[in-house]
Design a protein around this motif. Structure first.
Motif, PDB file in Angstrom:
ATOM      1  N   ARG A 233     -16.038 -15.941 -39.335  1.00 13.96           N
ATOM      2  CA  ARG A 233     -15.400 -16.103 -40.650  1.00 13.96           C
ATOM      3  C   ARG A 233     -13.877 -16.199 -40.496  1.00 13.96           C
ATOM      4  NH1 ARG A 233     -13.309 -13.095 -45.105  1.00 13.96           N
ATOM      5  NH2 ARG A 233     -13.858 -14.114 -47.075  1.00 13.96           N
ATOM      6  N   ARG A 234     -13.307 -15.370 -39.624  1.00 10.47           N
ATOM      7  CA  ARG A 234     -11.862 -15.422 -39.408  1.00 10.47           C
ATOM      8  C   ARG A 234     -11.443 -16.780 -38.846  1.00 10.47           C
ATOM      9  NH1 ARG A 234     -12.718  -9.870 -38.074  1.00 10.47           N
ATOM     10  NH2 ARG A 234     -13.073 -10.375 -35.875  1.00 10.47           N
TER      11      ARG A 234
ATOM     12  N   ILE B  28     -11.369 -19.403 -41.609  1.00  7.41           N
ATOM     13  CA  ILE B  28     -10.214 -19.260 -42.495  1.00  7.41           C
ATOM     14  C   ILE B  28      -8.923 -19.642 -41.786  1.00  7.41           C
ATOM     15  CG2 ILE B  28      -8.841 -17.586 -43.792  1.00  7.41           C
ATOM     16  CD1 ILE B  28     -11.514 -16.057 -44.279  1.00  7.41           C
TER      17      ILE B  28
ATOM     18  N   PRO C  63     -10.775 -18.243 -48.315  1.00  9.66           N
ATOM     19  CA  PRO C  63     -11.701 -17.138 -48.023  1.00  9.66           C
ATOM     20  C   PRO C  63     -12.901 -17.092 -48.958  1.00  9.66           C
ATOM     21  CG  PRO C  63      -9.436 -16.376 -47.901  1.00  9.66           C
ATOM     22  CD  PRO C  63      -9.383 -17.777 -48.431  1.00  9.66           C
TER      23      PRO C  63
END
Length: 436
Positions: A168-169, A172, A179
């Motif tokens: 996920r990081r 983004i 996000p």
């Protein structure tokens, strides 16, 4: 009724467990689901209807191992998947293209159908640039190409789902997705499939203990480290009471079998190849300890491995190298060896085998963690939330840009997507593979 088209290249359905769980969850929520995937062992039919899910399959020309082989494999997969996508569109139809990487080339199909008003959801299974580096040990033209394809995929995606917080990081930061458009949907095990059964003592080949492994036989899976750990256990520690059951196929299977012979440990190791679930469950239910020897690198450190979840679901204590997402998944259900240290891996395996009370406690902790937090039923609502976001409005087509009158939006978006030289050059590319 909303209609979903899932694209996957790495494994056939329903063999790919994550994709199959997603498809069944969407079906149960009222979606009509079609899947396009390759053929494979036990999944040879070109079309099949299973559990009300329509599966269209294509044949790949080869199982690649080198860069040029992956380019050929991926080019064939994308061409066949595109043709089959039209078949689905003109028969059952679809509203969403749900693309599971690798390869990130599926953006060519998802991006095209966005021009026809379809949504594009990116299911981020693997870090393609890091996977390339793990396989070939270099950051060259193809590595940079994969970074560009990854950026284009994120840019085109209306919504992205990540298998863990590390992914996920990256979505983004590296993919520049808002996000609120990135959802974590972990690959939780299905306890209805992973049944705990009595051990089959025959699998120990007359020895006292069995150590189990399930996974792909590839370079980044670290099976060579495991075989060197076996060598140390047998010849360094003098332990001949331990057998090792290794379940899985892949391009490096023959190479690993040859390595076992060279190390003089072939009689202590059974390679099953890819097997059906009953045989896999037989090995894992019989194992006293399960191992995950994944090589410590950027790819594996950030990836959640299905094998860890499956070991825990069956109540098995684990030994693995100390990797970020592996430690998050297993926590107290695992011992952690020093990264890429075969001797320490061997010592941790023997330490755990010689402590039955600790094994029982770790196995129970892992099972409880799956039941209470990691089982697929905890992840299914997150998948459905990601799909709900597709229809929630305010979804950008490619990236945030100045708004134009509604009547002009589609035409301008088409022009931006296909006429810019920088993006057009990205559509000529190819490269490949998977982990988990």
């Amino acid at each position: 009724m909303r209609r979903v088209l899932i694209l996957v290249e790495n494994l056939p359905s329903p063999f790919d467990r994550r994709v199959w769980q997603e498809a069944r969850t969407l079906r149960d929520a009222g979606y009509e689901v079609s899947i396009i995937c390759p053929t494979g062992g036990g999944c040879e039919k070109r079309f099949e209807l299973i559990d009300s899910i329509h599966i269209y399959r294509y044949r790949l020309p080869l199982e690649a191992s080198g860069v040029l082989g992956y380019a050929l494999e991926y080019a064939s997969a994308i061409a066949q998947a595109f043709i089959l996508s039209w078949r689905v569109l003109l028969t059952r139809g679809f509203d969403v293209v749900h693309a599971c990487n690798p390869p990130d080339l599926f953006v060519l199909i998802g991006g095209f159908f966005k021009l026809l008003g379809k949504k594009f959801l990116f299911d981020h299974h693997d870090l393609a640039p890091e996977l390339y580096e793990a396989k070939f040990g270099r950051r060259d033209f193809f590595y940079r190409l994969l970074l560009r394809l990854e950026r284009l995929t994120f840019r085109a995606a209306d919504v992205s789902i990540a298998t863990n917080e590390s992914y996920r990081r990256i979505a983004i930061a590296r993919g520049r997705l808002p996000p609120e458009r990135v959802f974590v949907v972990r690959s939780g095990p299905d306890l209805a499939r992973l049944r705990r059964l009595p051990p089959d003592e025959r699998l120990k080949c007359g020895r006292r203990y069995l150590v189990g492994y399930v996974g792909v036989m590839g370079r980044q899976e670290g099976v060579d480290y495991l075989l060197r750990a076996v060598h140390h256990i047998v010849f360094g520690l003098g332990r001949c009471d331990i057998h090792f059951g290794l379940v899985g196929g892949g391009t490096a299977l023959k190479q690993m079998q040859d390595l076992a012979e060279q190390l003089g440990v072939a009689e202590f190791v059974t390679f099953t190849g890819r097997v059906p679930d009953p045989e896999l469950l037989g090995v894992l239910n019989t194992a006293d300890v399960c191992v995950n020897p994944d090589v410590a690198n950027d790819m594996n450190d950030k990836s959640t491995m299905n094998k860890i979840m499956e070991y825990m679901a069956l109540g098995k204590p684990i030994v693995q190298f100390d990797l970020t997402e592996g430690r998050f998944s297993a926590q107290g259900a695992s011992l952690y060896a020093r990264r890429n240290d075969a001797v320490d891996l061997a010592l941790k395996i023997v330490e755990l085998l010689d402590d039955p009370e600790r094994r029982a406690a770790m196995g129970a902790l892992g099972r409880r963690r799956v039941e209470e937090q990691l089982e697929w039923r905890h992840e299914a609502p997150r998948l459905l939330a990601a799909y709900q976001a597709l229809w929630g409005g305010g979804v950008r087509l490619l990236a945030p840009r100045a708004r134009t009158p509604r009547a002009d939006t589609r035409l301008q978006s088409r022009t931006r997507l296909w006429s810019r030289p920088r993006l057009r050059s990205r559509t000529r590319l190819s490269s490949r593979e998977s982990s988990t």
